[in-house]
Design a protein around this motif. Sequence first.
Motif, PDB file in Angstrom:
ATOM      1  N   UNK A  81      44.079  65.246  55.126  1.00  0.00           N
ATOM      2  CA  UNK A  81      44.022  64.225  56.160  1.00  0.00           C
ATOM      3  C   UNK A  81      42.814  64.446  57.049  1.00  0.00           C
ATOM      4  N   UNK A  82      42.368  63.333  57.642  1.00  0.00           N
ATOM      5  CA  UNK A  82      41.301  63.397  58.620  1.00  0.00           C
ATOM      6  C   UNK A  82      41.600  62.395  59.735  1.00  0.00           C
ATOM      7  N   UNK A  83      41.522  62.847  60.958  1.00  0.00           N
ATOM      8  CA  UNK A  83      41.673  61.937  62.090  1.00  0.00           C
ATOM      9  C   UNK A  83      40.294  61.385  62.441  1.00  0.00           C
ATOM     10  N   UNK A  84      40.175  60.066  62.401  1.00  0.00           N
ATOM     11  CA  UNK A  84      38.895  59.429  62.642  1.00  0.00           C
ATOM     12  C   UNK A  84      38.690  59.186  64.134  1.00  0.00           C
TER      13      UNK A  84
ATOM     14  N   UNK B 210      35.519  68.046  50.720  1.00  0.00           N
ATOM     15  CA  UNK B 210      36.309  67.238  51.651  1.00  0.00           C
ATOM     16  C   UNK B 210      36.495  67.962  52.981  1.00  0.00           C
ATOM     17  N   UNK B 211      36.792  69.239  52.929  1.00  0.00           N
ATOM     18  CA  UNK B 211      37.029  69.992  54.154  1.00  0.00           C
ATOM     19  C   UNK B 211      35.751  70.108  54.991  1.00  0.00           C
ATOM     20  N   UNK B 212      34.615  70.193  54.326  1.00  0.00           N
ATOM     21  CA  UNK B 212      33.349  70.211  55.044  1.00  0.00           C
ATOM     22  C   UNK B 212      33.132  68.906  55.797  1.00  0.00           C
ATOM     23  N   UNK B 213      33.699  67.821  55.272  1.00  0.00           N
ATOM     24  CA  UNK B 213      33.560  66.506  55.899  1.00  0.00           C
ATOM     25  C   UNK B 213      34.687  66.209  56.891  1.00  0.00           C
TER      26      UNK B 213
ATOM     27  N   UNK C 111      32.503  57.241  50.991  1.00  0.00           N
ATOM     28  CA  UNK C 111      33.565  57.767  51.842  1.00  0.00           C
ATOM     29  C   UNK C 111      33.344  57.348  53.293  1.00  0.00           C
ATOM     30  N   UNK C 112      32.100  57.389  53.759  1.00  0.00           N
ATOM     31  CA  UNK C 112      31.803  56.977  55.124  1.00  0.00           C
ATOM     32  C   UNK C 112      32.121  55.497  55.327  1.00  0.00           C
ATOM     33  N   UNK C 113      31.777  54.672  54.359  1.00  0.00           N
ATOM     34  CA  UNK C 113      32.087  53.252  54.453  1.00  0.00           C
ATOM     35  C   UNK C 113      33.592  53.043  54.567  1.00  0.00           C
ATOM     36  N   UNK C 114      34.353  53.739  53.716  1.00  0.00           N
ATOM     37  CA  UNK C 114      35.809  53.594  53.729  1.00  0.00           C
ATOM     38  C   UNK C 114      36.385  54.004  55.085  1.00  0.00           C
TER      39      UNK C 114
END
Length: 227
Positions: A223-226, A189-192, A148-151
């Motif tokens: 969703x996550x804002x990077x 997912x929410x923890x991340x 997931x981090x790589x993506x």
Amino acid sequence: MAQHDIDATDIISRRSITSLISVHSAPVRDGLPDPPMKLGQDIIIEIPPTSAADDEAFVAALVEIINAAYTETEGDIFKPGYLRTSGQDIATLLRSSELAVASQHTSSGGRIPLGCISIQKLGETRAELGLFAVVAELRGNGLGRDLLEFAEQHCLSELGDSGAVVTQLNVLFPKHFEHPFKIRLQKWYMKLGYQIVRHRDFLLDYPQLAPLLTGPTEYRMLEKKLV
């Protein structure tokens, strides 16, 4: 479609996979893969060269990993016989450099897939992640988090010049019974850093799959804002 990763209670020793020692940074261009994320013992995460789509054994191994994982975690959502993906689907993703793969590289130059995640651009600043799977023997040891981090880092390198980057993913939830794995997955997912932004009836977007479902099903978009 729904994504899934590891069961947080299924912890095994990390064994050959060691701590992260280098981080991917450059985007894919002209069919060349990103520099790999190295995990130790010749295990790396990369977007394979497009020629990997013609490696029938490599494609078949990825199909088996994905279908086995989704059958295990969604077998009670779909009726027996449903398969999440096919060789044609995976080959298409590899040819378009839209599939990140964790592999153990052999001394002969081959690749043994251990897990994967798809990365599909939806717009100038948005991408969807999917087909998230890890071989059963390695679930719970951090490989899913590394994928997931790589993506996410790949999305930043590809889309970051256009503004704030958002990654999204969908998680299937049956509405006719409580699904413990999906509840744990959503919490993971929410923890991340992912947040639920939408609930939607699965059949509104995938009506052709209605005969394959065991009952009413929704998907939750996260969703996550990077940064």
